[in-house]
Design a protein around this motif. Structure first.
Motif, PDB file in Angstrom:
ATOM      1  N   SER A 188       0.858  -1.336  -0.005  1.00 16.96           N
ATOM      2  CA  SER A 188      -0.001   0.162   0.150  1.00 16.96           C
ATOM      3  C   SER A 188       0.869   1.258  -0.034  1.00 16.96           C
ATOM      4  O   SER A 188       0.305   2.197  -0.388  1.00 16.96           O
ATOM      5  CB  SER A 188      -1.002  -0.096   1.301  1.00 16.96           C
ATOM      6  OG  SER A 188      -0.104   0.051   2.467  1.00 16.96           O
ATOM      7  N   ILE A 323      -9.240  -1.776  -2.188  1.00 17.96           N
ATOM      8  CA  ILE A 323      -8.332  -1.614  -2.770  1.00 17.96           C
ATOM      9  C   ILE A 323      -8.430  -1.805  -4.416  1.00 17.96           C
ATOM     10  O   ILE A 323      -9.324  -2.608  -4.659  1.00 17.96           O
ATOM     11  CB  ILE A 323      -6.957  -2.428  -2.458  1.00 17.96           C
ATOM     12  CG1 ILE A 323      -7.225  -3.777  -2.194  1.00 17.96           C
ATOM     13  CG2 ILE A 323      -6.572  -1.968  -0.846  1.00 17.96           C
ATOM     14  CD1 ILE A 323      -5.987  -4.682  -2.263  1.00 17.96           C
ATOM     15  N   VAL A 352      -4.429   4.851  -2.751  1.00 17.66           N
ATOM     16  CA  VAL A 352      -4.126   5.230  -1.388  1.00 17.66           C
ATOM     17  C   VAL A 352      -3.810   6.684  -1.250  1.00 17.66           C
ATOM     18  O   VAL A 352      -4.582   7.389  -0.342  1.00 17.66           O
ATOM     19  CB  VAL A 352      -3.235   4.375  -0.766  1.00 17.66           C
ATOM     20  CG1 VAL A 352      -2.632   4.885   0.630  1.00 17.66           C
ATOM     21  CG2 VAL A 352      -3.530   2.963  -0.632  1.00 17.66           C
TER      22      VAL A 352
END
Length: 506
Positions: A188, A323, A352
């Motif tokens: 991430s 995601i 993100v």
């Protein structure tokens, strides 16, 4: 390091796994089927605890909670500020596993419509709770359990087994937590500040003590695997029904991805129930809820400190996202079929950052001149020759362009840059309208990665390439220019707020 391991494709609701050495990544076959199917553990308890402590029950709540909490040394070392993209914001990894606590009685397991799992531990639910620096806003970022990712020192595998591999060779729960954290950090681009793990039985106990929770569906659903059977419209769920609701994946268009939506929605609705007057003003109910929470949690920090960081958080200020993914293909690993969620690993850090905002250093940086900016262009769009064409445009604008290369497919065009090259990244981003600038330690210089969204470098004469310059003419012209340069944040699924009254889901 050996590559590849997995779970065989199966029509059964769920499978557990055979033990294996960390670093040995042979296919992992089903060992035991559970009647309950996919389960959703008690990460709801974390929000319950935080919200309760945040509204005036601090001393009372701490005494109720502290006795049963297990501390694990999951977060070690100081935060690396150089690669910390969200500054003072906090990221809490909420982990729910299919592990049955040692003290679960046969009667409790029967009530849950499940059985002993033989000690297997896979993490079925993984959510990063991102909390703004002032603690007033939060985003739940779900990571599907079947995401096929790189697990450090193991190889490619499903995300839900990272914890398991960390426990091997004496690693225990601490080793499992550390390996899962490292996997999600690498994936991430976020740094994890705290860790909370909870169990199936904990979820059930929290919901049972909290009392019925209302949900709303746009259409009826009936899944014999999870046991959910609800009409369209509003329904009031007891603890057993809630467990069925949040573990459903069969009968949903996107399977596990839609199950993430179920989980996000229920957490938000449960948070609303916790903060209702009927719950907060009932000391007996509050005491029972807090005992249930405290008895089911492993964390790296004391709960009072964790709750203090969340003291300003309210349900209406919690948004949810999943995601970005590229599909759910079946692949073959060492001859075994493996159904996975293919993650947009290249585009994930950009996604993100669209949620958490650009780093402060980037916001403050000026724009470098093209002659002082070197860039490498990589093609992740799937369109042949796209990187070469973009490089030619950038060269014509005066940038120093390295030979074009290729990248894994990604949905989002982005400008990747290392810390310290914010000005150069801004210069490239201005030449590629809609590209997202992403700070990452994965590159040593500014890198333009072209995505399937079709965004690319524009010649200086094209209006879209110069739209960020001050407009001339009337006020209406200035307004139009501002609108043209404003791009939406990158996203895979819509970012939702499920914490408001009357919200329904599919």
């Amino acid at each position: 390091m050996r590559a590849g391991y997995g779970f065989p494709v199966s029509n059964e609701p769920e499978q557990t796994t055979e033990p294996a050495r960390r670093g040995t990544v042979t296919p992992r076959h089903g060992r035991q089927k559970r009647r309950a199917g996919v389960v959703f553990p008690a990460i709801a308890g974390v929000l319950t605890m935080a919200l309760v402590l945040g509204v005036g029950y601090t001393a009372y709540a701490y005494n109720q909670l502290s006795g049963g909490v297990t501390i694990v040394n999951a977060i070690t070392g100081k935060k690396d500020k150089k690669d910390d993209v969200d500054g003072q914001a906090q990221n809490i990894l909420l982990v729910g596993d299919d592990h049955r606590p040692d003290n679960a009685t046969p009667e409790q397991l029967a009530e849950l419509s499940t059985e002993s799992d033989g000690g297997a531990t896979n993490t079925d639910t993984m959510i990063v709770l991102h909390i703004s620096a002032d603690g007033s806003q939060a985003t739940m970022i779900s990571f599907p359990r079947d995401s096929y990712v790189d697990i450090p020192d193991v190889g490619k595998g499903k995300l839900n087994s990272a914890f398991y591999y960390g426990t091997l060779n004496g690693g225990g729960d601490t080793g499992g937590a550390k390996l899962l954290i490292k996997t999600i950090e690498n994936l991430s681009g976020l740094q994890i500040d705290h860790y909370v793990r909870v169990s199936l039985l904990g979820f059930y106990q929290v919901v049972k003590e909290l009392g019925p929770v209302q949900v709303c569906l746009n259409q009826a659903t009936n899944d014999p695997y999870s046991g959910v059977n609800l009409p369209a419209g509003k329904s009031t769920l007891d603890a057993k029904q809630a467990l069925s609701f949040v573990r459903q994946r069969h009968g949903l268009p996107n399977g596990d991805l839609d199950r993430n939506v179920r989980q996000q929605y229920f957490l938000s609705q449960e948070a609303r129930k916790v903060t209702s007057a009927g719950t907060l003003l009932n000391p007996v109910k509050m005491g029972n809820i807090l005992k249930a929470v405290g008895g089911s949690i492993q964390t790296d920090t004391d709960l009072l400190s964790l709750a203090t960081q969340l003291r300003n958080l309210r349900p209406a200020n919690i948004q949810s996202a999943t995601i970005p993914t590229l599909g759910t293909p079946t692949i073959y690993v060492n001859g075994s079929a493996l159904s996975i969620v293919e993650v947009d690993t290249v585009g994930l850090p950009a996604f993100v950052q669209g949620l958490v905002g650009a780093p402060e250093a980037y916001e403050k940086a000026g724009r470098a001149q093209p002659a002082n900016t070197s860039v490498t262009v990589l093609n992740g769009s799937g369109v042949e020759g796209a990187a070469t064409a973009a490089g030619q445009v950038l060269t014509s604008r005066g940038f120093q362009v390295a030979p074009a290369g290729s990248s894994a497919t990604t949905t989002t065009t982005q400008v990747q840059y290392p810390a310290g090259q914010e000005s150069q990244a801004k210069a490239i981003a201005a030449a590629v309208p809609g590209a997202v600038a992403v700070r990452t330690s994965a590159v040593t210089g500014v890198t333009l990665v072209l995505g399937t969204d079709g965004k690319t470098a524009k010649a200086a004469s094209e209006p879209s390439a110069t739209a960020s310059k001050p407009a001339t003419g009337s006020g209406s012209g200035s307004k139009a220019t501002k609108q043209a340069t404003k791009e939406p944040a990158p996203k895979s699924t819509d970012v939702h707020n499920y914490g408001t009254e009357g919200t329904c889901i599919n």
